[in-house]
Design an enzyme around this catalytic site. Structure first.
Site, mmCIF file in Angstrom:
data_model
loop_
_atom_site.group_PDB
_atom_site.id
_atom_site.type_symbol
_atom_site.label_atom_id
_atom_site.label_comp_id
_atom_site.label_asym_id
_atom_site.label_seq_id
_atom_site.Cartn_x
_atom_site.Cartn_y
_atom_site.Cartn_z
ATOM 1 N N ASN A 131 32.567 23.651 29.809
ATOM 2 C CA ASN A 131 32.573 22.417 29.249
ATOM 3 C C ASN A 131 32.934 22.442 27.751
ATOM 4 O O ASN A 131 33.605 21.277 27.363
ATOM 5 C CB ASN A 131 30.977 21.764 29.101
ATOM 6 C CG ASN A 131 30.951 20.356 29.301
ATOM 7 O OD1 ASN A 131 31.791 19.868 29.806
ATOM 8 N ND2 ASN A 131 30.192 19.850 28.490
ATOM 9 N N MET A 134 43.154 18.260 31.318
ATOM 10 C CA MET A 134 43.839 19.705 31.979
ATOM 11 C C MET A 134 44.800 19.385 32.948
ATOM 12 O O MET A 134 44.475 18.467 33.808
ATOM 13 C CB MET A 134 42.748 20.504 32.833
ATOM 14 C CG MET A 134 41.852 21.367 31.554
ATOM 15 S SD MET A 134 42.553 22.482 30.489
ATOM 16 C CE MET A 134 41.608 22.666 29.140
ATOM 17 N N GLY A 163 38.011 12.474 32.774
ATOM 18 C CA GLY A 163 39.186 12.688 31.989
ATOM 19 C C GLY A 163 39.427 13.894 31.532
ATOM 20 O O GLY A 163 40.384 14.134 30.557
ATOM 21 N N LYS A 164 38.477 14.968 31.876
ATOM 22 C CA LYS A 164 38.698 16.282 31.334
ATOM 23 C C LYS A 164 39.814 16.957 31.988
ATOM 24 O O LYS A 164 40.387 17.810 31.558
ATOM 25 C CB LYS A 164 37.408 16.992 31.404
ATOM 26 C CG LYS A 164 36.173 16.428 30.366
ATOM 27 C CD LYS A 164 34.881 16.821 30.875
ATOM 28 C CE LYS A 164 33.749 16.203 29.823
ATOM 29 N NZ LYS A 164 32.572 16.838 30.015
ATOM 30 N N VAL A 165 40.158 16.559 33.351
ATOM 31 C CA VAL A 165 40.959 17.126 34.274
ATOM 32 C C VAL A 165 41.890 15.964 34.544
ATOM 33 O O VAL A 165 41.249 14.963 35.073
ATOM 34 C CB VAL A 165 40.462 18.060 35.203
ATOM 35 C CG1 VAL A 165 41.640 18.335 36.347
ATOM 36 C CG2 VAL A 165 39.723 19.376 34.846
#
Lengths: 69, 336
Positions: free
Chosen positions: B249, B262, B290-292
């Site tokens: 995280n 990412m 929205g992290k990947v």
């Protein structure tokens, strides 16, 4: 197996003991905090001895080792 | 989408004829394309793409007891070859790295054992790996002295966990050490959950000394702008996750905070998504934050990292060949 001799006053059955060089030497955090050499013999004892809740083989094996010499 | 679009590629059956290299075996997995075999083959393809992408910063997340289990040298080699640019680890993995750097060992044990007997012998168990208590006690003693030294040198200034890892790596001499490899190769190594490991208790020991006037200060919040900045400055970002937890995280959140997401993601885990815990959360769930990126090259391999990750690295190294040199994402001394 024989029950460890928890009632005897040895560093190896004190509440502050951790194995440093099993079973011969232990590390004492109280001595460390006081800037004294924290590594002591398992079968040594100081005035601050307090009984340990941990049942272990330290004293028994250190005694056996000493007697076999 | 039409029916014919769903039936494009037949499963090719795995053939094992005589000797196979690791990558040849992985290619057979790719021919099958199914279940864990297909996912492992995809993971190898994605990791190869990351390594070949000169503008990608590769983040490695390390969680779970992979260092005591025997993955230490492999990680150190990846750092030295610069096949990873940033490492984010649990404190515990670096504790075990330091135990070996100081000359102690982890031992092959068994999961089927009398644990109370181990307790009485002062032996700790990590599934089927044994560690003698002395290894921790000697680590505590030695590192508390090193903490004294770092605290004195820094004169009350707080360090980020990366700076702390750098200071530690500087003082370890073992070339197989992950911390040492990161220090020598100038690879940033973050320990966001530093306190939740033996390092926390070592700090207690160090700070409890009667003569100690000034204790070592590590400020976990200092990590945030550092790692977010790394994501921000990179044209593309990729992550390889072993396990999950805080390290995963930390990386994903940096990708989110930098508004990048990412571009590549490989996760090796055995955790399940149903509990809502991060380690088992699917990459699709990660897309929702929205992290990947939705269009990222991504795969989650469900399997034991001790089997999957070495296979993955061996396959990709074989593809790259011995002469391949990767351009480091970071250059120059990164201490301050």
């Amino acid at each position: 197996m024989k029950k460890p001799e928890n009632r005897q006053r040895f560093c190896g059955n004190c509440g502050n003991h951790n194995a440093y060089d099993y079973p011969d030497r232990i590390f004492c955090t109280r001595r460390y905090a006081k800037d004294e050499d924290p590594v002591v013999e398992t079968l040594w004892c100081c005035g601050e001895w307090n009984p340990s809740s941990q049942e272990c083989y330290c004293v028994e094996e250190a005694n056996n080792k000493r007697n076999s010499k | 989408m039409q029916r014919k679009d769903l039936l494009l590629e037949p499963v090719k059956h795995i053939r094992i004829n005589g000797k196979l290299t690791v990558d040849q075996l992985v290619q057979q997995f790719k021919n099958s394309g199914s279940f864990g075999a297909g996912r492992l083959a995809s993971a190898c393809d994605i990791y190869e793409r990351m390594v070949r992408d000169d503008e990608c910063t590769i983040f490695l997340a390390l969680a779970g007891a992979v260092v005591p289990a025997g993955m230490r040298s492999l990680i150190a080699d990846l750092i030295r070859k610069r096949y990873v640019d940033v490492v984010v680890s649990t404190g515990a993995n670096m504790v075990h790295d330091t135990i070996e750097a100081l000359g102690d060992h982890h031992y092959k044990g068994h999961w089927f054992v009398d644990d109370y007997m181990l307790y009485k012998y002062h032996i700790y168990r990590i599934y089927d790996v044994f560690v003698p208590e002395e290894a921790f006690v000697k680590l505590d003693y030695k590192l508390s002295e090193i903490f004294d030294e770092i605290a004195d040198e820094n004169k009350g200034k707080s360090l980020s966990s990366r700076e702390f890892a750098w200071e530690l790596g500087k003082r370890l001499k073992d070339s197989n050490s992950i911390l040492r490899a990161a220090y020598e190769s100038d690879v940033p190594l973050f320990l966001p959950a530093l306190r939740d490991s033996e390092f926390g208790f070592i700090h207690w020991l160090h700070a409890s000394k009667k003569s100690r006037k000034r204790a070592l200060l590590v400020d976990a919040f200092k990590d945030v702008p550092e790692i977010v900045g790394m994501c921000q400055r990179s044209a593309r970002n990729g992550m390889v996750v072993i396990g999950g937890g805080v390290p995963r995280n930390t990386i994903q959140s940096a990708a989110l905070a930098s508004k990048k997401g990412m571009d590549y993601a490989v996760i090796v885990t055995m955790d399940r998504p149903e509990t809502g815990g991060l380690s088992g959360s699917t990459l699709e769930e990660t897309v929702s934050w929205g992290k990947v990126k939705n269009r990222a090259n991504k795969v989650m391999v469900i399997g034991d990292a001790m089997v999957v990750f070495p296979l993955m690295v061996a396959s990709v190294m074989e593809r790259l060949g011995e002469r391949f040199k990767r351009k480091p994402a970071f250059g120059g001394k990164q201490k301050r």
